[in-house]
Design a protein around this motif. Structure first.
Motif, mmCIF file in Angstrom:
data_model
loop_
_atom_site.group_PDB
_atom_site.id
_atom_site.type_symbol
_atom_site.label_atom_id
_atom_site.label_comp_id
_atom_site.label_asym_id
_atom_site.label_seq_id
_atom_site.Cartn_x
_atom_site.Cartn_y
_atom_site.Cartn_z
ATOM 1 N N GLN A 1 -8.435 -43.681 36.365
ATOM 2 C CA GLN A 1 -7.338 -44.142 35.707
ATOM 3 C C GLN A 1 -7.413 -45.714 35.585
ATOM 4 O OE1 GLN A 1 -3.370 -44.030 37.024
ATOM 5 N NE2 GLN A 1 -3.859 -43.114 39.114
ATOM 6 N N PHE A 2 -8.116 -46.384 36.462
ATOM 7 C CA PHE A 2 -8.261 -47.700 36.972
ATOM 8 C C PHE A 2 -9.629 -48.378 36.228
ATOM 9 C CE2 PHE A 2 -5.397 -46.453 40.234
ATOM 10 C CZ PHE A 2 -4.347 -46.868 39.804
ATOM 11 N N ASN A 3 -10.713 -47.710 36.823
ATOM 12 C CA ASN A 3 -11.965 -48.225 36.369
ATOM 13 C C ASN A 3 -12.482 -48.171 35.022
ATOM 14 O OD1 ASN A 3 -11.980 -48.066 39.168
ATOM 15 N ND2 ASN A 3 -14.424 -47.339 39.208
ATOM 16 N N SER A 4 -12.052 -47.188 34.254
ATOM 17 C CA SER A 4 -12.449 -47.043 32.915
ATOM 18 C C SER A 4 -11.938 -48.040 31.792
ATOM 19 C CB SER A 4 -12.204 -45.493 32.499
ATOM 20 O OG SER A 4 -12.645 -45.359 31.011
ATOM 21 N N PRO A 5 -10.453 -48.314 32.025
ATOM 22 C CA PRO A 5 -9.788 -49.326 31.333
ATOM 23 C C PRO A 5 -10.181 -50.575 31.648
ATOM 24 C CG PRO A 5 -8.287 -47.889 32.028
ATOM 25 C CD PRO A 5 -9.462 -47.345 32.655
ATOM 26 N N TYR A 6 -10.525 -50.835 32.845
ATOM 27 C CA TYR A 6 -10.900 -52.198 33.075
ATOM 28 C C TYR A 6 -12.300 -52.496 32.655
ATOM 29 C CZ TYR A 6 -11.841 -56.209 36.773
ATOM 30 O OH TYR A 6 -12.125 -57.325 37.114
ATOM 31 N N TYR A 7 -13.301 -51.515 32.760
ATOM 32 C CA TYR A 7 -14.686 -51.561 32.289
ATOM 33 C C TYR A 7 -14.506 -51.871 30.762
ATOM 34 C CZ TYR A 7 -19.593 -50.590 31.342
ATOM 35 O OH TYR A 7 -20.867 -50.736 31.063
ATOM 36 N N GLY A 8 -13.619 -51.162 30.076
ATOM 37 C CA GLY A 8 -13.533 -51.633 28.615
ATOM 38 C C GLY A 8 -13.236 -52.940 28.258
ATOM 39 N N PHE B 1 4.049 -58.944 43.010
ATOM 40 C CA PHE B 1 3.904 -57.852 42.154
ATOM 41 C C PHE B 1 5.017 -57.822 40.988
ATOM 42 C CE2 PHE B 1 1.061 -56.479 45.390
ATOM 43 C CZ PHE B 1 -0.019 -55.763 44.616
ATOM 44 N N ILE B 2 4.586 -57.380 39.829
ATOM 45 C CA ILE B 2 5.395 -57.373 38.572
ATOM 46 C C ILE B 2 5.915 -55.915 38.535
ATOM 47 C CG2 ILE B 2 5.709 -57.971 36.356
ATOM 48 C CD1 ILE B 2 2.651 -59.254 36.554
ATOM 49 N N GLU B 3 7.277 -55.990 38.556
ATOM 50 C CA GLU B 3 8.064 -54.620 38.409
ATOM 51 C C GLU B 3 7.805 -53.953 37.156
ATOM 52 O OE1 GLU B 3 11.878 -54.496 39.860
ATOM 53 O OE2 GLU B 3 11.573 -56.167 41.433
ATOM 54 N N GLN B 4 7.513 -52.748 37.234
ATOM 55 C CA GLN B 4 7.427 -51.950 35.699
ATOM 56 C C GLN B 4 6.464 -52.637 34.891
ATOM 57 O OE1 GLN B 4 8.702 -48.976 35.953
ATOM 58 N NE2 GLN B 4 10.486 -49.221 37.251
ATOM 59 N N PHE B 5 5.428 -52.820 35.200
ATOM 60 C CA PHE B 5 4.264 -53.297 34.533
ATOM 61 C C PHE B 5 3.098 -52.351 34.681
ATOM 62 C CE2 PHE B 5 0.170 -56.213 34.876
ATOM 63 C CZ PHE B 5 -0.030 -56.178 33.635
ATOM 64 N N ARG C 1 -2.953 -54.521 37.814
ATOM 65 C CA ARG C 1 -1.703 -54.801 38.019
ATOM 66 C C ARG C 1 -1.743 -55.868 39.165
ATOM 67 N NH1 ARG C 1 0.858 -48.725 38.025
ATOM 68 N NH2 ARG C 1 -0.734 -48.009 36.355
ATOM 69 N N GLY C 2 -2.379 -55.500 39.998
ATOM 70 C CA GLY C 2 -2.292 -56.404 41.226
ATOM 71 C C GLY C 2 -3.280 -57.899 41.008
ATOM 72 N N ILE C 3 -4.365 -57.706 40.358
ATOM 73 C CA ILE C 3 -5.073 -58.841 40.117
ATOM 74 C C ILE C 3 -4.367 -59.931 39.149
ATOM 75 C CG2 ILE C 3 -7.315 -59.512 38.614
ATOM 76 C CD1 ILE C 3 -8.402 -56.713 39.505
ATOM 77 N N VAL C 4 -3.559 -59.142 38.096
ATOM 78 C CA VAL C 4 -2.685 -60.302 37.192
ATOM 79 C C VAL C 4 -1.892 -60.820 38.087
ATOM 80 C CG1 VAL C 4 -1.082 -60.123 35.379
ATOM 81 C CG2 VAL C 4 -3.310 -58.658 35.099
ATOM 82 N N ALA C 5 -1.072 -60.246 39.096
ATOM 83 C CA ALA C 5 -0.082 -61.049 39.919
ATOM 84 C C ALA C 5 -0.538 -61.923 40.787
ATOM 85 C CB ALA C 5 0.581 -59.752 40.415
ATOM 86 N N MET D 1 -1.338 -46.038 47.043
ATOM 87 C CA MET D 1 -2.309 -46.273 48.081
ATOM 88 C C MET D 1 -3.353 -47.281 47.749
ATOM 89 S SD MET D 1 -1.591 -44.783 50.711
ATOM 90 C CE MET D 1 0.130 -45.318 50.310
ATOM 91 N N LEU D 2 -3.828 -47.413 46.569
ATOM 92 C CA LEU D 2 -4.854 -48.402 46.077
ATOM 93 C C LEU D 2 -4.181 -49.888 46.399
ATOM 94 C CD1 LEU D 2 -7.495 -49.544 45.062
ATOM 95 C CD2 LEU D 2 -6.848 -49.027 42.857
ATOM 96 N N SER D 3 -2.887 -49.889 45.712
ATOM 97 C CA SER D 3 -2.144 -51.156 45.770
ATOM 98 C C SER D 3 -1.904 -51.485 47.025
ATOM 99 C CB SER D 3 -0.978 -51.218 44.743
ATOM 100 O OG SER D 3 -0.324 -50.163 45.131
ATOM 101 N N PHE D 4 -1.418 -50.626 48.009
ATOM 102 C CA PHE D 4 -1.109 -50.801 49.105
ATOM 103 C C PHE D 4 -2.181 -51.156 50.014
ATOM 104 C CE2 PHE D 4 -0.003 -49.575 53.760
ATOM 105 C CZ PHE D 4 1.329 -49.609 53.836
ATOM 106 N N THR D 5 -3.249 -50.604 50.067
ATOM 107 C CA THR D 5 -4.653 -51.013 50.917
ATOM 108 C C THR D 5 -5.032 -52.379 50.531
ATOM 109 O OG1 THR D 5 -6.050 -49.426 49.763
ATOM 110 C CG2 THR D 5 -4.859 -48.651 51.785
ATOM 111 N N SER D 6 -4.888 -52.502 48.987
ATOM 112 C CA SER D 6 -5.750 -53.719 48.476
ATOM 113 C C SER D 6 -4.820 -55.098 48.883
ATOM 114 C CB SER D 6 -5.805 -53.748 47.067
ATOM 115 O OG SER D 6 -6.747 -52.504 46.889
#
Length: 331
Positions: free
Chosen positions: A79-86, A155-159, A184-188, A221-226
């Motif tokens: 759910q993350f890689n594909s939209p980012y690549y697009g 971090f941006i809530e509800q983004f 979401r983390g990269i934008v913030a 977990m991705l956001s937590f560990t990143s």
């Protein structure tokens, strides 16, 4: 010579969206033609190996409209890689990302563009209410509040990623070479000053959501560990605390035995409780450690974001060549 029109790219990720893909294309196209006639546009679908008729319908759309492009992934890359690549393969002066299920309101496109024209490089939609599952909405908000406390990143809530991104920020995304991107983390963390537009998230128009508790946990977990060190820091501090308490309890029992408390006996209950308690704590923190190790392992392997199976309506110069294929897929 006439001045070049600015180009708006709209990127729509799909996965088993046969019930929505034609409707979202029509809605986006009509909104762009009605509200943004001064702009050129492209619509890019990136399909994450759908198993229904989604790809067949996208082919029909691409055949009928040269403004529509498509990238078909050879597998489901998440759910993350594909939209980012697009996003990083759009060609417009800015890119607007939205979901195919109509939970990202199409009518917000002109509002995003108006804020972009004011000079904002990022314009995001932030949910203030949702007509979907209220429990998930509340838990997501609570999670981001906790994450903001644990991390140095605001971090941006509800983004969810729904928004407009200027080409200059898209270049930043291309230069990251992150195999596990969390937009979401990269934008913030890396995004310039942004404009936020509040909206109420509508219900999914048709079909069934592909998000479940496992996918939500994976995102957490991705956001937590990143973006946090708190898991390992908790393990350290808790380890010190338990070691200190164990030393004090041990000292207490030793003194109790030596100072004539010959009949003193607590039985095996404290020992069993301590063993099971510490076993559970160790498993929890081993899980945290495993999450960090898996995140590092993925980044060290540096696998491509996605591997393409096919492109539609891209110019030949934009298609991956034999010489540049590796560079293209590992952005």
């Amino acid at each position: 010579m006439s001045e070049r029109k600015k180009k708006i790219s709209v990127m729509i990720p799909t996965y088993n969206e046969e019930a929505n893909v034609c409707a979202i294309y029509t809605a986006v196209r009509e909104e762009l033609l009605r509200s943004c006639p001064a702009y050129d546009y492209e619509i890019l679908f990136i399909d994450n190996k759908s198993r229904d008729r989604t790809r067949e319908l996208i082919r029909q759309i691409c055949a009928a409209d040269s403004h529509v492009r498509a990238i078909f992934n050879c597998k489901n890359f998440g759910q993350f890689n594909s939209p980012y690549y697009g996003m990083i393969h759009t060609s417009g002066d800015c890119c607007i990302t939205l979901c195919a299920d109509f939970q990202d309101p199409v009518e917000m496109i002109p509002r995003f563009i108006a804020e972009w024209e004011k000079g904002y490089k990022i314009v995001i939609g932030r949910k203030t209410r949702s007509r979907e599952n209220p429990i998930v909405y509340s838990l997501r908000g609570l999670y981001y509040k906790i994450l903001r406390k644990m991390s140095t990143v605001e971090f941006i809530e509800q983004f969810t990623g729904f928004g407009l991104y200027d080409q200059s920020f898209l270049q930043t995304l291309r230069d990251l070479h992150d195999p596990t991107p969390f937009i979401r983390g990269i934008v913030a963390e890396l995004g310039p000053e942004r404009s936020e537009i509040e909206y109420e998230q509508p219900r999914r128009r048709a079909g069934k959501t592909h998000n479940n508790w496992y996918s939500l946990f994976d995102a957490a977990m991705l956001s937590f560990t990143s973006y946090t060190k708190v898991g390992m820091r908790m393990a350290e501090f808790f380890g010190f605390l338990v070691a200190a308490l164990s030393f004090l309890f041990g000292l207490f029992f030793l003194v109790a035995k030596l100072v004539a408390w010959n009949s003193f006996s607590a039985g095996y209950a404290p020992t069993m409780i301590a063993v099971f308690f510490m076993g559970g704590v160790q498993l929890v923190f081993l899980g945290f450690l495993g999450e960090y190790v898996m995140a590092m392992n993925t980044r060290i392997m540096n696998r491509p974001l996605v591997v393409e199976e096919e492109r539609l309506n891209f110019p030949e110069s934009a298609a991956p060549s034999e010489e540049s294929e590796t560079e293209t897929v590992t952005l």
